[in-house]
Design an enzyme around this catalytic site. Structure first.
Site, PDB file in Angstrom:
ATOM      1  N   HIS A  24       0.348   7.435   2.691  1.00  0.00           N
ATOM      2  CA  HIS A  24      -1.236   6.600   1.503  1.00  0.00           C
ATOM      3  C   HIS A  24      -0.871   5.435   0.623  1.00  0.00           C
ATOM      4  CE1 HIS A  24      -2.719   7.691  -2.592  1.00  0.00           C
ATOM      5  NE2 HIS A  24      -2.345   6.642  -2.968  1.00  0.00           N
ATOM      6  N   GLU A  25      -0.166   4.714   0.565  1.00  0.00           N
ATOM      7  CA  GLU A  25       0.138   3.276   0.388  1.00  0.00           C
ATOM      8  C   GLU A  25      -0.472   2.453   1.558  1.00  0.00           C
ATOM      9  OE1 GLU A  25       0.683   2.764  -2.664  1.00  0.00           O
ATOM     10  OE2 GLU A  25       0.847   5.003  -2.965  1.00  0.00           O
ATOM     11  N   HIS A  28      -3.646   1.987   1.153  1.00  0.00           N
ATOM     12  CA  HIS A  28      -4.132   1.514   0.436  1.00  0.00           C
ATOM     13  C   HIS A  28      -4.027  -0.486   1.051  1.00  0.00           C
ATOM     14  CE1 HIS A  28      -5.023   3.480  -2.919  1.00  0.00           C
ATOM     15  NE2 HIS A  28      -3.813   4.006  -2.718  1.00  0.00           N
TER      16      HIS A  28
END
Length: 434
Positions: A24-25, A28
């Site tokens: 998920h990170e 980003h």
């Protein structure tokens, strides 16, 4: 052995969740790096740092509490607006202090950083891409996990190969466990059907699996049916008349009812049948709708969970879970008395569902969630569009720091709901196996 299997399931869940957060990170981080944003930290977890290593300008690390993660981008908040040479304030008291602290912390991230590398300076579409990168990564991971489960392992399906034939036909309502001299032979045995026979067609209709054959038989009590089977590579036509019996069936709505249906007294072999490669994506779409329904009603469902916790009532099996509850279910799935592939498929499905929950939950348009940052970027874009249409000077960027008090309230509410779910999962847990 069962305890060890339970612990293995919990470990798989924890590791899988950590990987999901890391990806998920990463969702980003990659577009942020691509667009030139200065990223100071990439961290998995919260609290004290257990391990970290700096590569280039970014510190990569793992923290003690594995319940989330973050990347630190320079310029998440624009500089504070000035009024008569003084920094703007959000009001007095506690919340004003929070706003000023947020501004000060944000200013530190912009020290010695080129202005063109600040997050708030990016075009609106780039900010949206960065913030949606995390949830989209969870969505893609869910597709991959569901695809492995459905296309790699397959769905356990009753095939057209006969596994066993009952000597007699005993009603499911009967308490007897075996045949007696007074019991008539089962229609399948009377017709000469044998274990190992492969059903080709029933009453002139070709069947691809046992469910199709069963449906024709259940719909035809008392009617003579021609069943074509393949035995030792040779097709044979056998005549069978299904007997009328009471049996529990599952309706199209998923309800279990007792009905009078036709029955011949035979069972089928089961095997894993791989599904088309797009089946994982289809299941993801269907599951997103279900998860979104849970998230939309989250406050109400958490309230119902709290009521069940304090009154001892039964929890909704489709209700929200904490990490504790998900770990418990993972342990149950891993330790159940079932083939290994069944348990692996169950764990894959659980991890896929958790990633869908992360995807949907992070789209909620409230800070500090990703959806909140997307909402801020869209509002900034609308302001800029309005100024261009009416030929007005470009507006200042949205002062995100002013939303820190609202963000604080959201965080407190999320912590409160999380605490209720953890307590419920400890003292009034949901069990997938009853």
């Amino acid at each position: 052995m069962t305890v060890i299997a339970f612990l293995v399931g919990v470990v798989v869940l924890v590791v899988g969740l950590a990987v999901s957060i890391a990806l998920h990170e990463l969702g980003h981080l990659l577009p942020a790096k691509k667009f030139g944003v200065h990223v100071g930290q990439y961290m998995i977890g919260f609290g004290p740092t257990l391990f970290s290593r700096r590569r280039g300008e970014t510190e990569y690390g793992i923290k003690a509490i594995p319940l989330g993660g973050y990347i630190s981008m320079s310029g998440m908040y624009p500089p504070s607006p000035s009024r008569a040479g003084r920094a703007g304030r959000a009001g007095g008291g506690f919340f004003a202090t929070m706003v000023q602290d947020a501004r000060a912390a944000n200013a530190e991230t912009m020290t010695d950083v080129d202005e063109g590398r600040l997050f708030y300076r990016l075009p609106v579409y780039k900010r949206i891409i960065i913030m949606l990168g995390g949830p989209v990564m969870n969505l893609l991971l869910a597709v991959v996990l569901f695809t492995i489960m459905l296309s790699g392992i397959g769905v356990q399906t009753a095939t057209t190969t006969i596994a066993g034939v009952s000597e007699c036909l005993v009603s499911s309502a009967s308490a007897e466990s075996g045949c007696t001299a007074s019991d008539p032979p089962s229609p399948a045995a009377a017709a000469g059907i044998l274990p190992g026979d492969v059903i080709v067609s029933v009453d002139g209709t070709e069947v691809a699996d046992f469910a199709e054959a069963s449906q024709i038989i259940q719909d035809s009590p008392g009617e003579q049916l021609a069943i074509v089977v393949e035995r030792d590579g040779v097709p044979r036509t056998l005549q069978v008349t299904p007997a009328l019996t009471e049996r529990e069936i599952v309706t199209a709505d998923g309800d279990v009812v007792t009905a009078e249906v036709g029955m011949v007294g035979m069972t089928a072999q089961s095997e894993y049948v791989p599904q088309p490669v797009w089946a994982g994506a289809e299941m993801t779409v269907d599951s997103v709708q279900r998860v979104a329904g849970v998230v939309v009603q989250l406050p109400v469902r958490v309230y119902d969970t709290a009521v069940a916790l304090f009154t001892g009532g039964e929890r909704d099996p489709d209700g929200p879970l904490s990490v504790v509850g998900a770990g418990r279910i993972a342990g149950e799935v891993a330790s159940v008395d079932a083939p290994v592939l069944n348990r692996v498929a169950g764990l894959l499905g659980l991890l896929a569902s958790l990633n869908l929950a992360l995807f949907v939950f992070n789209l909620i348009p409230l800070l500090p969630l990703d959806g909140g940052h997307v909402a801020v970027a869209l509002w900034d874009g609308l302001k800029r569009l309005w100024a261009r249409v009416f030929r007005r000077p470009p507006p200042r960027p949205v002062d995100t720091a002013r939303l820190v008090p609202a963000t604080f309230v959201v965080v407190v509410l999320l912590i409160g709901m999380g605490a209720i779910l953890i307590l419920a999962d400890l003292f009034n847990p949901i069990s997938v196996f009853g």
